[in-house]
Design a protein around this motif. Structure first.
Motif, short mmCIF file in Angstrom:
data_model
loop_
_atom_site.label_atom_id
_atom_site.label_comp_id
_atom_site.label_asym_id
_atom_site.label_seq_id
_atom_site.Cartn_x
_atom_site.Cartn_y
_atom_site.Cartn_z
N MET A 185 0.82 -1.20 0.00
CA MET A 185 0.00 0.00 0.00
C MET A 185 0.86 1.26 0.00
SD MET A 185 -3.11 0.85 -0.04
CE MET A 185 -4.33 1.99 0.47
N THR A 186 2.03 1.18 0.58
CA THR A 186 2.91 2.34 0.63
C THR A 186 3.40 2.74 -0.75
OG1 THR A 186 3.61 1.64 2.82
CG2 THR A 186 4.96 3.28 1.74
N ALA A 187 3.67 1.77 -1.60
CA ALA A 187 4.12 2.08 -2.95
C ALA A 187 3.05 2.82 -3.74
CB ALA A 187 4.53 0.80 -3.68
N VAL A 188 1.80 2.43 -3.54
CA VAL A 188 0.69 3.11 -4.22
C VAL A 188 0.57 4.54 -3.71
CG1 VAL A 188 -1.80 3.10 -4.54
CG2 VAL A 188 -0.54 0.96 -4.64
N ALA A 189 0.70 4.74 -2.41
CA ALA A 189 0.60 6.08 -1.84
C ALA A 189 1.72 6.98 -2.34
CB ALA A 189 0.62 6.01 -0.32
N VAL A 190 2.92 6.45 -2.42
CA VAL A 190 4.05 7.23 -2.93
C VAL A 190 3.85 7.56 -4.40
CG1 VAL A 190 6.52 7.12 -3.44
CG2 VAL A 190 5.67 6.37 -1.22
N THR A 191 3.38 6.61 -5.19
CA THR A 191 3.14 6.84 -6.61
C THR A 191 2.08 7.92 -6.83
OG1 THR A 191 3.71 4.54 -7.07
CG2 THR A 191 2.51 5.74 -8.78
N VAL A 192 0.99 7.83 -6.09
CA VAL A 192 -0.08 8.82 -6.21
C VAL A 192 0.42 10.20 -5.77
CG1 VAL A 192 -2.32 9.50 -5.28
CG2 VAL A 192 -1.94 7.17 -6.02
N THR A 193 1.19 10.25 -4.72
CA THR A 193 1.74 11.52 -4.24
C THR A 193 2.65 12.16 -5.29
OG1 THR A 193 1.62 10.74 -1.97
CG2 THR A 193 3.04 12.63 -2.40
N VAL A 194 3.49 11.35 -5.89
CA VAL A 194 4.41 11.86 -6.91
C VAL A 194 3.62 12.36 -8.13
CG1 VAL A 194 6.19 11.17 -8.58
CG2 VAL A 194 6.40 10.53 -6.17
N LEU A 195 2.63 11.60 -8.56
CA LEU A 195 1.83 12.02 -9.72
C LEU A 195 1.06 13.31 -9.44
CD1 LEU A 195 0.47 8.59 -11.01
CD2 LEU A 195 2.18 10.06 -12.08
N LEU A 196 0.49 13.42 -8.25
CA LEU A 196 -0.22 14.66 -7.91
C LEU A 196 0.73 15.84 -7.78
CD1 LEU A 196 -2.86 13.32 -5.37
CD2 LEU A 196 -3.30 14.23 -7.65
N ALA A 197 1.92 15.60 -7.27
CA ALA A 197 2.90 16.68 -7.17
C ALA A 197 3.36 17.14 -8.55
CB ALA A 197 4.10 16.22 -6.35
N VAL A 198 3.57 16.21 -9.45
CA VAL A 198 3.96 16.57 -10.83
C VAL A 198 2.83 17.33 -11.51
CG1 VAL A 198 4.46 15.61 -13.11
CG2 VAL A 198 5.65 14.73 -11.10
N ALA A 199 1.60 16.87 -11.33
CA ALA A 199 0.45 17.57 -11.92
C ALA A 199 0.32 18.98 -11.36
CB ALA A 199 -0.83 16.78 -11.68
N GLY A 200 0.51 19.13 -10.06
CA GLY A 200 0.46 20.46 -9.46
C GLY A 200 1.57 21.36 -9.95
N GLY A 201 2.76 20.82 -10.10
CA GLY A 201 3.89 21.60 -10.61
C GLY A 201 3.69 22.06 -12.04
N LEU A 202 3.22 21.15 -12.88
CA LEU A 202 2.96 21.52 -14.27
C LEU A 202 1.83 22.54 -14.38
CD1 LEU A 202 3.34 18.05 -16.02
CD2 LEU A 202 4.92 19.98 -16.11
N THR A 203 0.85 22.41 -13.52
CA THR A 203 -0.25 23.38 -13.52
C THR A 203 0.24 24.75 -13.06
OG1 THR A 203 -1.76 21.58 -13.02
CG2 THR A 203 -2.58 23.79 -12.68
N LEU A 204 1.12 24.79 -12.07
CA LEU A 204 1.68 26.07 -11.65
C LEU A 204 2.48 26.73 -12.76
CD1 LEU A 204 2.79 25.35 -7.98
CD2 LEU A 204 1.01 26.91 -8.76
N ILE A 205 3.18 25.93 -13.54
CA ILE A 205 3.91 26.47 -14.69
C ILE A 205 2.94 27.10 -15.67
CG2 ILE A 205 5.30 25.84 -16.71
CD1 ILE A 205 6.70 23.79 -14.90
N ARG A 206 1.80 26.44 -15.92
CA ARG A 206 0.80 26.99 -16.85
C ARG A 206 0.18 28.27 -16.29
NH1 ARG A 206 0.49 27.97 -21.52
NH2 ARG A 206 1.09 25.86 -21.97
N ILE A 207 0.00 28.32 -14.97
CA ILE A 207 -0.54 29.54 -14.37
C ILE A 207 0.43 30.71 -14.55
CG2 ILE A 207 -1.16 30.63 -12.18
CD1 ILE A 207 -2.32 27.94 -11.31
N ILE A 208 1.71 30.44 -14.38
CA ILE A 208 2.71 31.50 -14.50
C ILE A 208 2.92 31.91 -15.96
CG2 ILE A 208 5.16 32.02 -14.16
CD1 ILE A 208 5.01 30.17 -11.68
N ARG A 209 3.01 30.95 -16.86
CA ARG A 209 3.35 31.24 -18.25
C ARG A 209 2.15 31.36 -19.18
NH1 ARG A 209 7.20 27.17 -20.67
NH2 ARG A 209 7.21 28.76 -22.28
N GLY A 210 0.94 31.21 -18.67
CA GLY A 210 -0.24 31.22 -19.52
C GLY A 210 -0.32 32.47 -20.38
N PRO A 211 -0.56 32.31 -21.66
CA PRO A 211 -0.57 33.50 -22.52
C PRO A 211 -1.81 34.38 -22.32
CG PRO A 211 -1.01 31.52 -23.82
CD PRO A 211 -0.67 31.08 -22.43
N SER A 212 -2.90 33.82 -21.86
CA SER A 212 -4.10 34.64 -21.68
C SER A 212 -4.68 34.40 -20.29
CB SER A 212 -5.14 34.31 -22.74
OG SER A 212 -5.69 33.03 -22.51
#
Length: 87
Positions: free
Chosen positions: A1-28
């Motif tokens: 169960m710990t491996a699943v929790a770590v995987t989900v945490t990493v995926l959500l962190a990557v999604a949040g990071g990429l979304t923050l990049i879009r918020i900062i660099r968004g053209p409109s």
């Protein structure tokens, strides 16, 4: 169960990071608004994942409030953008 929790945490962190990049660099402003809505969805998913992992239902009211906030903000931005669009 710990491996699943770590995987989900990493995926959500990557999604949040990429979304923050879009918020900062968004053209409109609409790109930034959509990215903010996606970031809110990622936060809701993270809170729901933590609640499911710890089997604690005290976070459910927070999830409901965040979901309503996301919906209202999306509708508000859409109405604002529709009013400002040139005809």
């Amino acid at each position: 169960m710990t491996a699943v929790a770590v995987t989900v945490t990493v995926l959500l962190a990557v999604a949040g990071g990429l979304t923050l990049i879009r918020i900062i660099r968004g053209p409109s402003i609409l790109d930034r608004a959509v990215a903010t809505d996606v970031l809110l969805a990622v936060v809701v998913a993270a809170i729901a994942t933590e609640a499911a992992y710890s089997r604690d239902a005290t976070a459910l009211p927070v999830l409901v409030v965040l979901a309503i906030l996301g919906f209202v903000s999306s509708v508000s931005v859409a109405r604002f953008a529709a009013r400002r669009s040139p005809k």
